[in-house]
Design a protein around this motif. Structure first.
Motif, PDB file in Angstrom:
ATOM      1  N   ASN A  23     -39.356 -55.477   2.894  1.00  0.00           N
ATOM      2  CA  ASN A  23     -40.354 -54.362   2.820  1.00  0.00           C
ATOM      3  C   ASN A  23     -39.572 -53.097   3.459  1.00  0.00           C
ATOM      4  OD1 ASN A  23     -42.114 -52.418   3.747  1.00  0.00           O
ATOM      5  ND2 ASN A  23     -43.846 -53.988   3.411  1.00  0.00           N
ATOM      6  N   LEU A  24     -39.255 -52.253   2.674  1.00  0.00           N
ATOM      7  CA  LEU A  24     -38.314 -51.126   2.728  1.00  0.00           C
ATOM      8  C   LEU A  24     -39.084 -49.918   3.799  1.00  0.00           C
ATOM      9  CD1 LEU A  24     -36.851 -50.686  -0.543  1.00  0.00           C
ATOM     10  CD2 LEU A  24     -35.789 -51.520   1.529  1.00  0.00           C
ATOM     11  N   GLY A  25     -40.595 -50.027   3.878  1.00  0.00           N
ATOM     12  CA  GLY A  25     -41.452 -48.998   4.588  1.00  0.00           C
ATOM     13  C   GLY A  25     -41.529 -47.634   3.771  1.00  0.00           C
ATOM     14  N   ILE A  26     -41.597 -47.883   2.395  1.00  0.00           N
ATOM     15  CA  ILE A  26     -41.695 -46.643   1.681  1.00  0.00           C
ATOM     16  C   ILE A  26     -43.098 -46.777   1.258  1.00  0.00           C
ATOM     17  CG2 ILE A  26     -41.169 -45.261  -0.496  1.00  0.00           C
ATOM     18  CD1 ILE A  26     -38.696 -47.112  -0.568  1.00  0.00           C
ATOM     19  N   GLY A  27     -44.013 -46.124   2.095  1.00  0.00           N
ATOM     20  CA  GLY A  27     -45.637 -45.937   2.308  1.00  0.00           C
ATOM     21  C   GLY A  27     -46.159 -47.147   1.192  1.00  0.00           C
ATOM     22  N   PRO A  54     -27.599 -40.794   1.161  1.00  0.00           N
ATOM     23  CA  PRO A  54     -28.534 -40.789   0.070  1.00  0.00           C
ATOM     24  C   PRO A  54     -29.726 -42.094   0.642  1.00  0.00           C
ATOM     25  CG  PRO A  54     -26.564 -40.559  -0.920  1.00  0.00           C
ATOM     26  CD  PRO A  54     -26.202 -40.993   0.669  1.00  0.00           C
ATOM     27  N   THR A  55     -30.806 -42.085   0.329  1.00  0.00           N
ATOM     28  CA  THR A  55     -31.679 -43.207   0.640  1.00  0.00           C
ATOM     29  C   THR A  55     -31.114 -44.458  -0.296  1.00  0.00           C
ATOM     30  OG1 THR A  55     -33.504 -41.524   0.544  1.00  0.00           O
ATOM     31  CG2 THR A  55     -34.130 -43.892   0.596  1.00  0.00           C
ATOM     32  N   CYS A  56     -30.700 -44.391  -1.264  1.00  0.00           N
ATOM     33  CA  CYS A  56     -30.193 -45.513  -1.964  1.00  0.00           C
ATOM     34  C   CYS A  56     -29.048 -46.229  -1.581  1.00  0.00           C
ATOM     35  CB  CYS A  56     -30.223 -45.590  -3.637  1.00  0.00           C
ATOM     36  SG  CYS A  56     -31.846 -45.075  -4.488  1.00  0.00           S
ATOM     37  N   SER A  57     -28.100 -45.484  -0.992  1.00  0.00           N
ATOM     38  CA  SER A  57     -26.897 -46.090  -0.351  1.00  0.00           C
ATOM     39  C   SER A  57     -27.389 -46.715   0.846  1.00  0.00           C
ATOM     40  CB  SER A  57     -25.738 -45.125  -0.483  1.00  0.00           C
ATOM     41  OG  SER A  57     -25.726 -44.648   0.796  1.00  0.00           O
ATOM     42  N   THR A  58     -28.121 -46.141   1.745  1.00  0.00           N
ATOM     43  CA  THR A  58     -28.657 -46.742   2.925  1.00  0.00           C
ATOM     44  C   THR A  58     -29.354 -48.131   2.705  1.00  0.00           C
ATOM     45  OG1 THR A  58     -29.026 -44.420   3.640  1.00  0.00           O
ATOM     46  CG2 THR A  58     -29.964 -46.357   4.991  1.00  0.00           C
ATOM     47  N   CYS A  59     -30.228 -48.035   1.584  1.00  0.00           N
ATOM     48  CA  CYS A  59     -30.847 -49.347   1.046  1.00  0.00           C
ATOM     49  C   CYS A  59     -30.235 -50.473   0.671  1.00  0.00           C
ATOM     50  CB  CYS A  59     -31.975 -48.772  -0.170  1.00  0.00           C
ATOM     51  SG  CYS A  59     -33.081 -49.987  -0.622  1.00  0.00           S
ATOM     52  N   GLY A  60     -29.215 -50.018  -0.014  1.00  0.00           N
ATOM     53  CA  GLY A  60     -28.003 -50.835  -0.460  1.00  0.00           C
ATOM     54  C   GLY A  60     -27.393 -51.542   0.841  1.00  0.00           C
ATOM     55  N   ILE A  76     -28.334 -51.927   3.759  1.00  0.00           N
ATOM     56  CA  ILE A  76     -29.475 -53.035   4.459  1.00  0.00           C
ATOM     57  C   ILE A  76     -29.903 -54.270   3.746  1.00  0.00           C
ATOM     58  CG2 ILE A  76     -31.942 -52.889   5.445  1.00  0.00           C
ATOM     59  CD1 ILE A  76     -31.372 -50.231   6.585  1.00  0.00           C
ATOM     60  N   LYS A  77     -30.114 -53.931   2.411  1.00  0.00           N
ATOM     61  CA  LYS A  77     -30.600 -55.171   1.608  1.00  0.00           C
ATOM     62  C   LYS A  77     -29.327 -56.004   1.508  1.00  0.00           C
ATOM     63  CE  LYS A  77     -32.358 -53.193  -2.088  1.00  0.00           C
ATOM     64  NZ  LYS A  77     -33.258 -53.218  -3.179  1.00  0.00           N
ATOM     65  N   ARG A  78     -28.245 -55.629   1.088  1.00  0.00           N
ATOM     66  CA  ARG A  78     -27.037 -56.561   1.035  1.00  0.00           C
ATOM     67  C   ARG A  78     -26.962 -57.240   2.459  1.00  0.00           C
ATOM     68  NH1 ARG A  78     -24.803 -52.741  -1.870  1.00  0.00           N
ATOM     69  NH2 ARG A  78     -23.599 -51.711  -0.050  1.00  0.00           N
ATOM     70  N   GLU A 125     -41.717 -48.235 -10.842  1.00  0.00           N
ATOM     71  CA  GLU A 125     -40.223 -48.276 -10.388  1.00  0.00           C
ATOM     72  C   GLU A 125     -40.659 -47.724  -8.764  1.00  0.00           C
ATOM     73  OE1 GLU A 125     -37.358 -48.859 -11.556  1.00  0.00           O
ATOM     74  OE2 GLU A 125     -37.446 -48.733 -13.544  1.00  0.00           O
ATOM     75  N   CYS A 126     -39.648 -48.153  -7.837  1.00  0.00           N
ATOM     76  CA  CYS A 126     -39.308 -47.687  -6.329  1.00  0.00           C
ATOM     77  C   CYS A 126     -39.350 -46.210  -6.785  1.00  0.00           C
ATOM     78  CB  CYS A 126     -38.191 -48.082  -5.833  1.00  0.00           C
ATOM     79  SG  CYS A 126     -37.698 -47.115  -4.295  1.00  0.00           S
ATOM     80  N   PRO A 127     -40.138 -45.146  -5.838  1.00  0.00           N
ATOM     81  CA  PRO A 127     -40.024 -43.729  -5.949  1.00  0.00           C
ATOM     82  C   PRO A 127     -38.723 -43.177  -5.883  1.00  0.00           C
ATOM     83  CG  PRO A 127     -41.431 -44.322  -4.093  1.00  0.00           C
ATOM     84  CD  PRO A 127     -41.140 -45.746  -4.838  1.00  0.00           C
ATOM     85  N   MET A 128     -37.811 -43.814  -5.092  1.00  0.00           N
ATOM     86  CA  MET A 128     -36.720 -43.264  -4.792  1.00  0.00           C
ATOM     87  C   MET A 128     -35.647 -43.568  -5.971  1.00  0.00           C
ATOM     88  SD  MET A 128     -36.779 -42.294  -1.631  1.00  0.00           S
ATOM     89  CE  MET A 128     -38.390 -42.040  -1.687  1.00  0.00           C
ATOM     90  N   ALA A 129     -36.147 -44.070  -7.041  1.00  0.00           N
ATOM     91  CA  ALA A 129     -35.311 -44.247  -8.229  1.00  0.00           C
ATOM     92  C   ALA A 129     -35.155 -43.223  -9.359  1.00  0.00           C
ATOM     93  CB  ALA A 129     -35.759 -45.538  -8.989  1.00  0.00           C
ATOM     94  N   GLN A 130     -36.106 -42.166  -9.124  1.00  0.00           N
ATOM     95  CA  GLN A 130     -36.476 -41.133  -9.826  1.00  0.00           C
ATOM     96  C   GLN A 130     -35.073 -40.298 -10.054  1.00  0.00           C
ATOM     97  OE1 GLN A 130     -39.613 -38.899  -9.040  1.00  0.00           O
ATOM     98  NE2 GLN A 130     -41.089 -40.350  -9.539  1.00  0.00           N
TER      99      GLN A 130
HETATM  100 FE1  SF4 Z   1     -33.761 -49.189  -2.646  1.00  0.00          FE
HETATM  101 FE2  SF4 Z   1     -35.604 -47.873  -4.087  1.00  0.00          FE
HETATM  102 FE3  SF4 Z   1     -33.123 -46.842  -4.198  1.00  0.00          FE
HETATM  103 FE4  SF4 Z   1     -33.657 -49.174  -5.319  1.00  0.00          FE
HETATM  104  S1  SF4 Z   1     -34.320 -46.931  -5.924  1.00  0.00           S
HETATM  105  S2  SF4 Z   1     -32.025 -48.851  -4.050  1.00  0.00           S
HETATM  106  S3  SF4 Z   1     -35.036 -50.056  -4.022  1.00  0.00           S
HETATM  107  S4  SF4 Z   1     -34.540 -47.080  -2.236  1.00  0.00           S
END
Ligand code: SF4
Ligand code: ZN
Length: 300
Positions: free
Chosen positions: A69-73, A121-127, A129-131, A215-220
């Protein structure tokens, strides 16, 4: 269900058989795992990962799952609801287990706040943490392999991006099965690489799998979405383009383009992180560095 790339059309029963066959072909041809292995599936609440969990269990594999759970509202709350609901059914039918990792609770802030704290960037931080967390769960709970729901569209779009920018290092590592090259790194596989997004959405609908459509809102605005659009246009004009592009790459990759032994290469450069022990190419791994930066920037 019409499948122009196979010049075929299937009823519900035959379509499910087709999806299962394609997944089995992927697992066997890439020697991903066997019925004795314990698998952890990375689930997000989206169609691909939930379909993957369902397919593996129906094929008789031993598959549990991990949700981060990424905590994106509202997006994270609704995806968690879908995952929990689905996991209850999987637990009842197959006795499989769901692990949940909450970034806000474990890392101290949601993914967007963490990204702001470390100026990345959010997606690189997310990557990062998830990895890290997926690997952690795989190692801690003794899973043999970690499976993700990447499909043919994802992999073809990624390949297009890597080729357009001649990202040699990424091209070397792109493939549906990455071995556990050193102790402390889980093997990673993508058993759905032979199936398209459209086919997996149809599979979920036919099998009443309730998934998060958004889609995840950060993917836009992500480049990958543009590459997918371009490939979809080509696919409409010429069915089969995506599979010829990606499967062709895998075939060439295997036979002549990259005759490099990745395991040996990784073993030569990876060693345990000085703080957490997970394998890294530096003294401290990128997760520990990220968390240290976030801690240092947090107002006291
Ligand atoms: Fe993470 Fe969302 Fe970015 Fe995918 S789009 S990497 S789930 S923040
Ligand atoms: Zn570390």
């Amino acid at each position: 269900m019409r499948l122009p790339r196979h010049n075929a059309a299937f009823c519900k029963g035959c379509f499910n058989g087709f999806v299962h066959d394609q997944t089995l072909k992927a697992i066997r041809s890439q020697q991903m795992f066997t019925k004795d292995d314990r698998i952890v599936v990375a689930v997000s609440g989206g169609k691909d990962s939930l379909a993957l969990w369902d397919i593996l269990l129906k094929l008789g594999y031993r598959a549990d799952a991990l949700y981060v759970n990424l905590g994106i509202g509202a997006y994270s709350e609704s995806s968690q609801d879908k995952v929990l609901h689905f996991s209850e059914m999987m637990a009842a039918a197959h006795g499989s287990v769901l692990h949940v990792h909450r970034v806000e609770r474990e890392e101290g802030a949601g993914i967007r706040e963490l990204a702001m704290l470390v100026h990345r960037p959010t997606c690189s931080t997310c990557g990062t943490i998830k990895r890290y967390q997926f690997n952690q769960v795989a190692i801690q709970h003794d899973y043999d392999v970690m499976a993700t729901g990447h499909n043919l569209d994802d992999e073809a779009a990624r390949l297009l991006g890597n080729v357009l920018h001649w990202q040699d290092e990424y091209l070397e590592k792109q493939g549906p099965s990455l071995p556990a090259s050193v102790d402390g790194f889980a093997k990673k596989v993508k058993p759905l690489y032979r199936l398209t997004e459209r086919e997996l959405a149809a599979y979920c609908i036919l099998n009443k799998i309730d998934y998060v459509v958004d889609e995840c809102p950060m993917a836009q605005g992500a480049r990958t979405l543009l590459y997918k659009e371009v490939l979809n246009r080509l696919e409409t004009e010429s069915p089969g383009t995506k599979q010829v592009f990606y499967w062709g790459f895998l075939e060439k990759h295997r036979t002549r383009v990259m005759p490099i032994n990745m395991e040996e290469k990784d073993r030569a450069v990876l060693h345990p992180c000085s703080l957490c022990g997970q394998p890294t190419t530096a003294g401290t791994c990128s997760y520990c560095k990220l968390m240290a930066r976030a801690k240092a920037s947090t107002p006291h």
